[in-house]
Each structure stands twice: as C-alpha cells, then as structure tokens.
Design a protein around this motif. Structure first.
Motif, mmCIF file in Angstrom:
data_model
loop_
_atom_site.group_PDB
_atom_site.id
_atom_site.type_symbol
_atom_site.label_atom_id
_atom_site.label_comp_id
_atom_site.label_asym_id
_atom_site.label_seq_id
_atom_site.Cartn_x
_atom_site.Cartn_y
_atom_site.Cartn_z
ATOM 1 N N MET A 1 1.026 -1.059 -0.008
ATOM 2 C CA MET A 1 0.060 -0.130 0.021
ATOM 3 C C MET A 1 0.818 1.250 0.018
ATOM 4 O O MET A 1 1.570 1.423 0.715
ATOM 5 N N ASP A 2 0.568 2.185 -1.161
ATOM 6 C CA ASP A 2 1.506 3.203 -1.217
ATOM 7 C C ASP A 2 0.850 4.614 -0.481
ATOM 8 O O ASP A 2 -0.361 4.551 -0.663
ATOM 9 N N PHE A 3 1.499 5.303 -0.018
ATOM 10 C CA PHE A 3 0.835 6.545 0.840
ATOM 11 C C PHE A 3 1.614 7.803 -0.099
ATOM 12 O O PHE A 3 2.760 8.011 -0.632
ATOM 13 N N SER A 4 0.728 8.915 -0.196
ATOM 14 C CA SER A 4 1.302 9.992 -0.883
ATOM 15 C C SER A 4 2.184 11.008 0.191
ATOM 16 O O SER A 4 2.127 10.553 1.374
ATOM 17 N N GLU A 5 2.722 11.930 -0.337
ATOM 18 C CA GLU A 5 3.071 13.071 0.676
ATOM 19 C C GLU A 5 1.954 13.622 1.602
ATOM 20 O O GLU A 5 1.147 13.773 1.172
#
Length: 332
Positions: A1-5
C-alpha cells in the motif's frame, strides 16, 4: 500500500462528487487539489477559521461554514472570481448543508431557534421552525422531493415533512418517542425509520405522509439503537444496537428475520480478506544504527499483510462510567 506526501489539514478533507477534486481546510484557507496528481487547483482565503466544508451535488460549488463568525462563504471551482457570503446576523450559524439541487443551502441558527433556506439563484431566503438537533435529525429523501426534520415542542417529539420545491409544510406528526435521536429514509422514499435515544430501545417506522406504519423494540433493560441501515431495495432494515447485535427487520411485520452477533474469531466467509498492519524499520540498518535508532526517534513504516483465517480481533473494553461509551455497532 502506497501513501502520498502528507499535507496539512485542520478538518477531514472532502472529495468532490465526481471524484476529480479533494478539498482541505487549513485554518482559514480552503485548498482544492486534483485527486490524480494532488496538484493545487485553487486556494481560497476565508474571513475566519473554517469549521465545516461540503461540496454541492453538482460539484461546482463548495461551502465553508465559519461558525465562530456566524457566516458561510461559497466558492466556485470553475470561476474563482465568483463568491458568495451569507450572514445570519445575531442568530448565528451552527450548521450548514446543501439541498439536493446544489443551488440552495440549509442553515441552522444558534440554539436551533430557526432553520433558513437560502437560494443562490434568486437570493431568496425561507425561514422554517428550528430543528431538534444540530447536524442530525434532518434528511432529504432519495428522490430529493422531501425534507424530513425532527422537532421538539412542549416536551414532545414531532416529525415535520417539507416539500423541497417550495419549502412548504406537507405534514407534522407527533411521535411516540421519548427522545428521538435521528432518522433515515428508505431508498424508495416511501418510509422513514426514526429511533429513540440510547436510553430507550425504540424504533418507529413512518410513511412519507407522516403516518405510523410500524414499531419495534428488542428489549427494555439496556442501551438501545445506535444506527440503522436500509437494504438497497428497501425491503429490509438492519438495526445496530449497543448490545453488539444487528437485527434485520422485514418491511411487513417489522420483526427480525435475522440476528447477527459481532464476535471473534473471524472465520467466514472463506473469501474475506483480513489485512493486518505491521511496522518495520525503514531500509536495512546495521546493529549500531539499530541501537542509535532505539535511543532516538523511531523511523518506521507501516505495511499491510493478508492474514489467513481464522483471525482473532482484539478488543478493548471501554469505560462504562463515562458518557457516550464506545459500545455496540457503529458502522453498517
């Protein structure tokens, strides 16, 4: 799972109805970004700290409630030069929400003394009697042609139904409730479910004209209903209560067809996916770096793993000597 800034926000951000934009309030500023690239589209400066933001149904406008100053400001995404300000004067403002047409707004004054409908088209305002609650106890029908409002007068609960075409009263019915908490329309706009406060388990079913068509009560010696959810067809009504049980009622006798208990472990259905969050150190660290990291601030990242069934769901017993205990079914 990727997270943004990460970005600053003083309120929970809100997505536009079409999912193209996301709006975030940063104190007195309103920042609108594109969802795909998170590029800033517009930045609006309000006159005071923003207490609430909400998109219109069309996604063209967004309203900011400045409750500390008793005003609301409306901004246009397409036309940054267009703006609107509504000041309720000494009555103040405690809640604002859009009407289904996206061109009218409902404003609730301090102490629920009145409710005002403002039109952005002709700048006309219509005054309605004050509701019982702020932010709940009022709902538009799925067909968008009626507004149901809970009222309180002479220590009695009442259900008022208005037409959204001219905001005229269609019916006003006294309810057989002790202290009505909230209401919910059925998907076909033919019925209303009204439930009492947590101190009394009582569910009332009323037709769109205000007449009572059913009543249900599971028990009388505990905390009552916490929320309800209609099935998409409107023939079933799920009632979640503080005893951690969901009771599914039919629309004929308004009696339970099924009782669902919220227990552990989770072992069915077989195709359910359970994600477990785990924390790990960022990158591969040498033993000396690990020791230094433990002595200073921990730099970790979170990721999610799929856990095989059965899975034990841990729970923490909330304190029962405080108001509004976190018990029962909260989301359905």
């Amino acid at each position: 799972m990727d997270f943004s800034e990460s970005y600053r926000a003083s309120l929970l951000p809100a997505y536009s109805p079409d999912g193209r934009y996301i709006a975030a309030a940063v104190e007195y500023r309103l920042v609108i970004r594109e969802v795909d690239s998170l590029k800033v589209v517009q930045i609006y400066s309000c006159l005071d700290k923003i207490s609430r933001i909400e998109w219109s149904a069309s996604g063209k406008y967004i309203v900011c409630g400045l409750y500390a100053r008793g005003i609301v400001q409306v901004w246009s995404v397409d036309d940054p030069e267009w703006t609107c300000k509504i000041d309720e004067g000494p009555a103040g403002i405690k809640y604002v929400t859009w009407a289904p047409d996206g061109l009218s707004m409902l404003l609730i004054a301090d102490f629920c003394v009145r409710m005002t409908v403002w039109s952005l088209v002709d700048r006309k305002c219509t005054y309605l009697p004050g509701p019982k609650h702020i932010g709940r106890g009022l709902a538009f029908s799925p067909k968008a042609d009626q507004l149901a409002v809970l009222e309180r007068k002479d220590c009695k609960d009442r259900l008022a139904i208005y037409s959204t075409s001219n905001w005229e009263l269609q019916s006003r019915t006294q309810l057989a409730s002790m202290d009505a908490a909230d209401l919910s329309w059925s998907p076909d706009s033919s019925k209303l479910a009204i439930w009492d406060s947590c101190l009394c388990y009582k569910l009332l079913i009323h037709a769109a004209d205000g007449s009572n068509v059913g009543t249900y009560s599971a028990y009388n010696d505990g905390l009552g209903v916490r929320g309800v959810q209609w099935s998409p067809g409107g023939d079933l009504l799920a009632v979640g209560s503080y005893d951690q049980v969901v009771r599914v009622l039919n629309n004929i006798t308004w009696q339970p067809l099924l009782e669902c208990h919220h227990g552990s472990p989770v072992d069915e259905p077989a195709e359910v996916a359970v994600y477990q969050e785990v924390e790990e150190a960022r990158g591969v660290l040498a033993p000396v770096q690990v020791q230094q990291q433990q002595q200073t601030k921990r730099e970790t990242r979170a990721r999610y793993l799929v856990s095989p069934l059965p899975v034990d769901v841990t729970s923490i017993a909330p304190p029962t000597n405080k108001a509004n205990p976190k018990l029962g079914i909260s989301v359905m």
